[in-house]
Design an enzyme around this catalytic site. Sequence first.
Site, PDB file in Angstrom:
ATOM      1  N   HIS A 126      36.980  42.314  41.425  1.00 27.96           N
ATOM      2  CA  HIS A 126      37.794  43.399  42.225  1.00 27.96           C
ATOM      3  C   HIS A 126      37.951  43.488  43.083  1.00 27.96           C
ATOM      4  CE1 HIS A 126      40.325  47.168  40.072  1.00 27.96           C
ATOM      5  NE2 HIS A 126      40.753  46.680  40.954  1.00 27.96           N
ATOM      6  N   SER A 139      52.392  46.639  35.693  1.00 29.14           N
ATOM      7  CA  SER A 139      51.592  48.218  35.534  1.00 29.14           C
ATOM      8  C   SER A 139      50.795  47.798  34.230  1.00 29.14           C
ATOM      9  CB  SER A 139      52.204  48.827  36.056  1.00 29.14           C
ATOM     10  OG  SER A 139      53.422  49.026  35.412  1.00 29.14           O
TER      11      SER A 139
END
Length: 326
Positions: A293, A217
């Site tokens: 993405h 993250s």
Amino acid sequence: MSNLNIKPKVLVSHQWPPEILLRLKEHCQVKVLGSDSFTTQEEFLKALPGADAVIIIPSITIDNKVLDIAGPQLKVIATASAGLGHIDLNECRRRGIKVGYVADTVTKAVAEMTISLMLATARRLDEAMQSVKTGAWGTKWDSALWMCGKQVSGSVIGIVGLGRIGLATAKRLSAFEPFRILYSGNSVKPEAAKVRAEFVSFSELLETSDFVIATCSVHARNQKLFNAEAFARMKKDSVFINVTRGALVDQDALYDALSTHKIGAAGLDVTTPEPLPIDHKLLTLKNCLITPHIASGTIETRMAMCSLTVDNILAGLTEKPLPCPC
């Protein structure tokens, strides 16, 4: 909620699957922005005032100023993403606005994409396909090593961040028979034993791995974690893969590492900014493969993401617990 005289207003920042919107439209007034183009932040802000709930994707930013524009009636924000860096969660909590996301729905698809990107980069698939299209195939032969790439079996794989996606990636990579799987992070993960992954320092991972995969993250402390110093520690033929967020990478340092062959290649599904300008210097490199993405981009996963996002909205508007709250 359907018995309300006035249905709550829901603003959807981008086009959505019609069949899923139907469920939302049964209970709400729904305004969907965009058509076949990306909705800009400016377009979103123009349509935002008066909305009781909003559905967004990561290209839309929610901060203090945006919430002021929305108005005090805003009850719930649902993002169709597992990442939350585009939302000021503290400000939302301060204002009593519920925020939902899609968490684990993306894990399998992102793990599959991580491996796809890793293999495509390691085996130079973009270059190979271009050689077919340009006619270089059959006319160019530098040596017996022409268009050769890097093999996964027998290699050392380093995963930075063994969370849901990192662990799912490691499970799938085990079938490729790597020599070792390493991981680094804030702490030892008990579940790492299932894939025989070894906990090492970040530095050792960089220095030892043939493949370095970023699945951690992103937070304030690890932005540009992959910088000039990190790339200098990696093997000269190592392959770097990033499927988490572009903010993890110093892209100038990555360009330098790739263009001067300090590392072998890179595969990126995320960049800064997004979309990446078509004249960006990273796009000039043969040893850098960039995808738009699309790690969660399977029909099954995207439909699940959209459905859960609507569930979060409907729960928030009826003062019920969100199925997947932040």
